[in-house]
Scaffold this motif. Structure first.
Motif, mmCIF file in Angstrom:
data_model
loop_
_atom_site.group_PDB
_atom_site.id
_atom_site.type_symbol
_atom_site.label_atom_id
_atom_site.label_comp_id
_atom_site.label_asym_id
_atom_site.label_seq_id
_atom_site.Cartn_x
_atom_site.Cartn_y
_atom_site.Cartn_z
ATOM 1 N N ILE A 141 25.620 -19.272 -33.776
ATOM 2 C CA ILE A 141 26.784 -18.690 -34.443
ATOM 3 C C ILE A 141 27.974 -18.538 -33.492
ATOM 4 O O ILE A 141 29.099 -18.788 -33.857
ATOM 5 N N GLY A 142 27.705 -18.128 -32.250
ATOM 6 C CA GLY A 142 28.801 -17.904 -31.309
ATOM 7 C C GLY A 142 29.135 -19.118 -30.451
ATOM 8 O O GLY A 142 29.897 -19.013 -29.496
ATOM 9 N N MET A 143 28.567 -20.254 -30.802
ATOM 10 C CA MET A 143 28.729 -21.469 -29.989
ATOM 11 C C MET A 143 30.206 -21.808 -29.747
ATOM 12 O O MET A 143 30.590 -22.147 -28.628
ATOM 13 N N GLY A 144 31.017 -21.665 -30.780
ATOM 14 C CA GLY A 144 32.439 -22.027 -30.651
ATOM 15 C C GLY A 144 33.162 -21.147 -29.660
ATOM 16 O O GLY A 144 33.875 -21.639 -28.766
ATOM 17 N N ASN B 256 31.776 -19.298 -27.351
ATOM 18 C CA ASN B 256 31.190 -19.522 -26.024
ATOM 19 C C ASN B 256 31.870 -20.704 -25.352
ATOM 20 O O ASN B 256 32.233 -20.635 -24.179
ATOM 21 N N SER B 257 32.005 -21.775 -26.125
ATOM 22 C CA SER B 257 32.616 -22.989 -25.601
ATOM 23 C C SER B 257 34.029 -22.688 -25.111
ATOM 24 O O SER B 257 34.424 -23.117 -24.025
ATOM 25 N N GLY B 258 34.770 -21.890 -25.895
ATOM 26 C CA GLY B 258 36.136 -21.529 -25.508
ATOM 27 C C GLY B 258 36.168 -20.728 -24.222
ATOM 28 O O GLY B 258 36.974 -20.998 -23.324
ATOM 29 N N MET B 259 35.266 -19.755 -24.121
ATOM 30 C CA MET B 259 35.232 -18.912 -22.924
ATOM 31 C C MET B 259 34.890 -19.742 -21.680
ATOM 32 O O MET B 259 35.515 -19.592 -20.632
ATOM 33 N N PHE B 260 33.899 -20.625 -21.830
ATOM 34 C CA PHE B 260 33.495 -21.478 -20.701
ATOM 35 C C PHE B 260 34.655 -22.369 -20.259
ATOM 36 O O PHE B 260 34.948 -22.500 -19.077
ATOM 37 N N PRO C 103 21.654 -24.746 -21.434
ATOM 38 C CA PRO C 103 22.175 -24.848 -20.066
ATOM 39 C C PRO C 103 22.923 -26.164 -19.831
ATOM 40 O O PRO C 103 23.942 -26.172 -19.138
ATOM 41 N N ALA C 104 22.442 -27.254 -20.455
ATOM 42 C CA ALA C 104 23.130 -28.544 -20.293
ATOM 43 C C ALA C 104 24.511 -28.504 -20.941
ATOM 44 O O ALA C 104 25.467 -29.097 -20.423
ATOM 45 N N ILE C 105 24.624 -27.788 -22.079
ATOM 46 C CA ILE C 105 25.931 -27.654 -22.754
ATOM 47 C C ILE C 105 26.886 -26.855 -21.867
ATOM 48 O O ILE C 105 28.053 -27.194 -21.717
ATOM 49 N N ALA C 106 26.354 -25.775 -21.252
ATOM 50 C CA ALA C 106 27.182 -24.987 -20.332
ATOM 51 C C ALA C 106 27.616 -25.848 -19.144
ATOM 52 O O ALA C 106 28.768 -25.793 -18.715
ATOM 53 N N VAL D 90 25.125 -21.793 -13.574
ATOM 54 C CA VAL D 90 24.223 -21.855 -14.725
ATOM 55 C C VAL D 90 22.797 -21.668 -14.212
ATOM 56 O O VAL D 90 22.396 -22.313 -13.248
ATOM 57 N N ALA D 91 22.056 -20.761 -14.819
ATOM 58 C CA ALA D 91 20.682 -20.527 -14.348
ATOM 59 C C ALA D 91 19.783 -20.150 -15.514
ATOM 60 O O ALA D 91 20.241 -19.685 -16.550
#
Lengths: 92, 290
Positions: free
Chosen positions: B97-100, B102-106, B159-162, B170-171
């Motif tokens: 749900i929070g993927m979008g 998260n992507s923005g924050m990263f 982790p691969a997406i991050a 990333v850990a």
């Protein structure tokens, strides 16, 4: 001018008013003679109910379980490397 | 050990999530602001008008915890204040749900530490499948039965997406390795920019096992190679927790009710081989064995 009523706010750590120890079926007992004070029970306890306290008689640091909050999950019994913690059926 | 999560919260007896949060807060210290999306964590630690938190804590919506944390970080910068900003959320909000946000924050590079406690389904609402649910696990929306052997899809590689967002730290961590977890949280907080830690957190109701076995099951996930403990700094694999003698995946799977059907149904042996292949792939990818 009407006075704005102060809203009660939620205090930090206020869940402590709820004594989750009432959930418990089995109660953990620590055998202090077997305990090697590795503090694994304190680290793994999800309820933060294992504490280091001073023994009133000898003055040594011992681990004590706060039965107000212990839900009796048995993680401490399972993880104790010296099998110093045993779960017993609690009689209430 | 400093206690920044008070007892009296309503998590199930034997839940690993409060232990994860206590360890994370112990490493982060009291100068921390935590943002939590909707999750078991939010529901069990803050039944109104009580709160188990001893640090400032915000509840956001399911989908925008990372966006709220970004705002907190910007506000701290604007007012020249210094505090660690943490997001602690479950796998539902992190993977799906929070993927979008998260992507923005990263991608914007906020100095926020994102900790995902991964219990591999939507446990709060009654064990529905999430993007994190592993292959052939039984959940209420992917039930095992006559025609199905559970979740047909493998777990999403978060982790691969991050890493694809060039997140500098990333850990993965596990509740069974508390020293490792605390060290990783400290390192993540010191990182300039975003960081992501995914912590394996067994769920007694969803995974179906005895309450006392929580930590043992988390340890088995690491020892079988299904949950490798690794650390990427600036995109480079820098550290891996070695496994001396990898255990067969059956040891991990047969201890949980969500995999019970694999040992009873025809076709289960085939799936066990596939899961063993996944563990072997992890072992060779991360060089888990010397």
């Amino acid at each position: 001018m009407s006075k704005v009523k102060a809203i009660e706010f939620v205090e930090p750590g206020s869940t402590q008013i709820t004594k989750t120890g009432a959930w418990r079926t089995f109660v953990p007992r620590i055998d202090q003679k077997k305990c090697i004070k590795c503090s694994l029970c304190e680290i793994y306890c999800p309820e933060s109910s294992v504490h280091q306290v001073k023994d009133p008689i000898s003055g040594d640091l011992i681990f004590d379980i706060d039965l107000n909050y212990c839900k009796g999950c048995g993680i401490c019994e399972h993880e104790c490397p010296r099998h110093a913690i045993k779960l017993e059926l609690e009689e209430k | 050990m400093q206690n920044l999560l008070a007892p009296g919260h309503r998590a199930c007896a034997g839940c690993s999530m409060p232990t994860v949060v206590r360890l994370v807060l112990d490493a982060a210290g009291p100068n921390t602001i935590v943002v939590s999306p909707t999750s078991c964590l939010e529901v069990t630690t803050t039944p109104f008008p009580e709160s188990a938190w001893c640090v400032p804590w915000l509840h956001s919506l399911f989908e925008n915890a990372a966006a709220v944390a970004s705002g907190v970080e910007i506000a701290l910068k604007r007012f020249h204040k210094d505090a660690n900003v943490l997001v602690i959320g479950g796998d539902g909000s992190t993977f799906d749900i929070g993927m979008g946000s998260n992507s923005g924050m990263f991608e914007r590079g906020h100095k926020v530490t994102y900790v995902c406690y991964d219990n591999e389904a939507y446990m709060n609402t009654g064990v529905q499948r999430s993007g994190s649910t592993p292959f052939c696990a039984h959940t209420t929306t992917t039930p095992s039965g006559e025609i199905s052997l559970g979740n047909p899809r493998p777990k999403k590689d978060m982790p691969a997406i991050a890493l694809a967002h060039r997140v500098p730290y990333v850990a993965t961590a596990s509740v069974a390795y508390p020293v490792d977890l605390r060290r990783k949280v400290k390192k993540a907080i010191e990182t300039q920019g975003p960081s992501y830690i995914q912590v394996n957190a067994p769920c007694i109701t969803g995974w179906t096992f005895d309450a006392g076995k929580t930590v043992e099951i988390a340890r088995l996930a690491v020892e079988t190679g299904l949950w490798p403990l690794f650390e990427y700094v600036n995109g480079q694999l820098t550290e891996v927790k070695k496994v001396r003698r990898p255990k067969p995946v059956e040891d991990y799977l047969k201890s949980q009710g969500r995999y019970r059907h694999l040992f009873k149904k025809p076709g289960g042996t085939e799936v066990l081989k596939q899961i063993q292949a996944m563990a072997d792939a992890n072992i060779s990818k991360y060089c888990l064995v010397d």
